[in-house]
Design a protein around this motif. Structure first.
Motif, mmCIF file in Angstrom:
data_model
loop_
_atom_site.group_PDB
_atom_site.id
_atom_site.type_symbol
_atom_site.label_atom_id
_atom_site.label_comp_id
_atom_site.label_asym_id
_atom_site.label_seq_id
_atom_site.Cartn_x
_atom_site.Cartn_y
_atom_site.Cartn_z
ATOM 1 N N PRO A 1 -28.829 29.664 78.453
ATOM 2 C CA PRO A 1 -27.426 29.666 78.870
ATOM 3 C C PRO A 1 -27.051 30.959 79.587
ATOM 4 O O PRO A 1 -27.586 32.025 79.292
ATOM 5 C CB PRO A 1 -26.665 29.531 77.555
ATOM 6 N N LEU A 2 -26.127 30.823 80.537
ATOM 7 C CA LEU A 2 -25.592 32.005 81.217
ATOM 8 C C LEU A 2 -24.082 31.914 81.240
ATOM 9 O O LEU A 2 -23.503 30.833 81.195
ATOM 10 C CB LEU A 2 -26.163 32.148 82.628
ATOM 11 N N GLU A 3 -23.451 33.088 81.289
ATOM 12 C CA GLU A 3 -21.996 33.192 81.427
ATOM 13 C C GLU A 3 -21.698 34.351 82.349
ATOM 14 O O GLU A 3 -22.389 35.370 82.306
ATOM 15 C CB GLU A 3 -21.341 33.430 80.071
ATOM 16 N N GLY A 4 -20.672 34.188 83.205
ATOM 17 C CA GLY A 4 -20.355 35.262 84.125
ATOM 18 C C GLY A 4 -18.993 35.127 84.757
ATOM 19 O O GLY A 4 -18.185 34.280 84.375
ATOM 20 N N SER A 5 -18.766 35.979 85.757
ATOM 21 C CA SER A 5 -17.510 35.942 86.500
ATOM 22 C C SER A 5 -17.757 36.387 87.937
ATOM 23 O O SER A 5 -18.747 37.051 88.236
ATOM 24 C CB SER A 5 -16.457 36.837 85.836
ATOM 25 N N GLN A 6 -16.837 35.995 88.801
ATOM 26 C CA GLN A 6 -16.906 36.315 90.225
ATOM 27 C C GLN A 6 -15.544 36.816 90.660
ATOM 28 O O GLN A 6 -14.520 36.372 90.136
ATOM 29 C CB GLN A 6 -17.277 35.045 90.996
ATOM 30 N N GLN A 7 -15.520 37.722 91.639
ATOM 31 C CA GLN A 7 -14.246 38.158 92.190
ATOM 32 C C GLN A 7 -13.533 36.983 92.829
ATOM 33 O O GLN A 7 -14.167 36.018 93.268
ATOM 34 C CB GLN A 7 -14.465 39.217 93.270
ATOM 35 N N ASP A 8 -12.233 37.069 92.929
ATOM 36 C CA ASP A 8 -11.412 36.031 93.554
ATOM 37 C C ASP A 8 -11.717 35.986 95.049
ATOM 38 O O ASP A 8 -11.517 36.973 95.758
ATOM 39 C CB ASP A 8 -9.941 36.348 93.299
ATOM 40 N N THR A 9 -12.189 34.832 95.543
ATOM 41 C CA THR A 9 -12.513 34.713 96.974
ATOM 42 C C THR A 9 -11.262 34.708 97.846
ATOM 43 O O THR A 9 -11.362 34.866 99.052
ATOM 44 C CB THR A 9 -13.336 33.431 97.248
ATOM 45 N N GLY A 10 -10.098 34.538 97.243
ATOM 46 C CA GLY A 10 -8.846 34.670 97.992
ATOM 47 C C GLY A 10 -8.558 36.118 98.352
ATOM 48 O O GLY A 10 -7.849 36.408 99.306
ATOM 49 N N LEU A 11 -9.132 37.033 97.570
ATOM 50 C CA LEU A 11 -8.934 38.470 97.823
ATOM 51 C C LEU A 11 -10.095 39.088 98.593
ATOM 52 O O LEU A 11 -9.899 40.005 99.385
ATOM 53 C CB LEU A 11 -8.777 39.210 96.487
ATOM 54 N N VAL A 12 -11.295 38.589 98.350
ATOM 55 C CA VAL A 12 -12.509 39.153 98.953
ATOM 56 C C VAL A 12 -13.389 37.992 99.435
ATOM 57 O O VAL A 12 -13.826 37.177 98.624
ATOM 58 C CB VAL A 12 -13.299 39.992 97.908
#
Length: 114
Positions: A46-57
């Motif tokens: 299993p993996l868990e993560g996050s990504q920056q908001d593509t609306g901002l970047v």
């Protein structure tokens, strides 16, 4: 726009499958080692993560953690990278990783991180 949702394959044949990002840009999924891993004990993990908001970047950074499902040892890998989109709209991930194995004692700590 770069979205991590979907299936990704590394140059080493590893495969990462990422669920849809939630409203807070978090995701989960699984990581499957490739032939280059050379360890038959490795299972889909299993993996868990996050990504920056593509609306901002438009070419966001991301991070995720894999807690390996192993028969005999405890390992965790952390990936940190960025998603790039070229002029043809092709998405590519570039990432660095750190692998940590459980150490039996503080004196063994020095060799537990790669």
């Amino acid at each position: 726009q770069c979205l991590l949702s979907g299936s990704w394959r590394s140059d080493a044949g590893c495969r990462m499958v990422v669920s849809t990002l939630d409203k807070d840009n978090r995701f989960s999924g699984f990581y499957q080692p490739g032939r280059a891993a050379g360890d038959s004990e490795l299972l889909n993990s299993p993996l868990e993560g996050s990504q920056q908001d593509t609306g901002l970047v438009p070419q966001p950074t991301f991070s995720f953690t894999v807690n390996w499902r192993l028969r005999e040892t405890a390992r965790t890998t952390v990936f940190l990278g960025q998603c790039y989109v070229d002029t043809n709209g092709e998405e590519t991930l570039h990432a660095l990783w750190l692998l940590r194995e459980a150490a039996d004692s503080p004196t063994e700590d020095w060799k537990a991180t790669r």
